[in-house]
Write a protein that holds these residues in place. Structure first.
Motif, PDB file in Angstrom:
ATOM      1  N   PHE A  87      -5.386  -3.120  -1.391  1.00 26.09           N
ATOM      2  CA  PHE A  87      -6.607  -2.574  -0.730  1.00 26.09           C
ATOM      3  C   PHE A  87      -7.026  -3.271   0.290  1.00 26.09           C
ATOM      4  O   PHE A  87      -7.665  -2.889   1.060  1.00 26.09           O
ATOM      5  CB  PHE A  87      -7.720  -2.209  -1.903  1.00 26.09           C
ATOM      6  N   VAL A 124       0.850  -1.160  -0.134  1.00 28.45           N
ATOM      7  CA  VAL A 124       0.229   0.003  -0.016  1.00 28.45           C
ATOM      8  C   VAL A 124       0.942   1.183  -0.068  1.00 28.45           C
ATOM      9  O   VAL A 124       1.979   1.351   0.556  1.00 28.45           O
ATOM     10  CB  VAL A 124      -1.008   0.135   1.292  1.00 28.45           C
ATOM     11  N   ALA A 169      -4.686   6.488  -1.976  1.00 26.79           N
ATOM     12  CA  ALA A 169      -4.118   5.097  -1.610  1.00 26.79           C
ATOM     13  C   ALA A 169      -4.081   4.198  -2.919  1.00 26.79           C
ATOM     14  O   ALA A 169      -5.027   4.485  -3.584  1.00 26.79           O
ATOM     15  CB  ALA A 169      -4.800   4.648  -0.471  1.00 26.79           C
ATOM     16  N   ILE A 182      -6.399  -1.994   3.803  1.00 25.62           N
ATOM     17  CA  ILE A 182      -6.910  -0.567   4.250  1.00 25.62           C
ATOM     18  C   ILE A 182      -8.299  -0.794   4.839  1.00 25.62           C
ATOM     19  O   ILE A 182      -9.478  -0.665   4.159  1.00 25.62           O
ATOM     20  CB  ILE A 182      -7.012   0.323   2.958  1.00 25.62           C
ATOM     21  N   HIS A 204     -10.577   5.070  -3.454  1.00 25.21           N
ATOM     22  CA  HIS A 204      -9.380   4.842  -2.478  1.00 25.21           C
ATOM     23  C   HIS A 204      -8.678   6.270  -1.892  1.00 25.21           C
ATOM     24  O   HIS A 204      -7.626   6.350  -2.078  1.00 25.21           O
ATOM     25  CB  HIS A 204      -8.397   3.981  -2.956  1.00 25.21           C
ATOM     26  N   TYR A 209       1.016   1.890   7.051  1.00 24.18           N
ATOM     27  CA  TYR A 209       1.286   2.880   5.873  1.00 24.18           C
ATOM     28  C   TYR A 209       1.043   4.127   6.228  1.00 24.18           C
ATOM     29  O   TYR A 209       0.303   4.748   6.383  1.00 24.18           O
ATOM     30  CB  TYR A 209       0.534   2.500   4.868  1.00 24.18           C
TER      31      TYR A 209
END
Length: 119
Positions: free
Chosen positions: A28, A2, A24, A31, A76, A108
């Motif tokens: 995924f 990420v 981002a 997240i 995102h 991240y």
């Protein structure tokens, strides 16, 4: 892996507004919670606001009523609308992703964007 990238910082006068953006990419599924942290010179990094995939939000006390965090899961991205800015809001603001709760940041981090509130 990420990656998150912030944008939107700058210089603003007290009482002004600013919107930060975070984009981002990659991985995924990692997240869950995204959040905005900030770090002023000589201070520890602190959570300003966080938002979950479901849209649940969490704000630092100083941000309540002035800042609004939003998130677009489709592309995102995450935003922080900051109103009624004060000199004490001056800091480097960081986008964070991948946390599973409000108490611990995810792994991240973006590179940070400077917000300066000054007349």
């Amino acid at each position: 892996q990420v990656q998150v990238v912030e944008s939107g910082g700058g210089l603003v006068q007290p009482g002004g507004s600013l919107t930060l953006s975070c984009a981002a990419s990659g991985g995924f599924y990692n997240i869950r919670i995204m959040g905005w942290y900030r770090q002023a010179p000589g201070e520890q990094r602190e959570l300003v606001a966080g938002i979950s995939t479901a849209g649940l939000t969490h704000y630092q006390e100083a941000a309540k009523g002035r800042f609004t965090i939003t998130r677009n899961n489709a592309n995102h991205t995450m935003y922080l609308q900051m109103n009624s800015l004060k000199p004490e809001d001056t800091a480097v603001y960081y986008c964070n992703a991948g946390a599973v709760g409000w108490d611990l940041a995810g792994p991240y981090w973006g590179q940070g964007t400077q917000v300066t509130v000054s007349s």
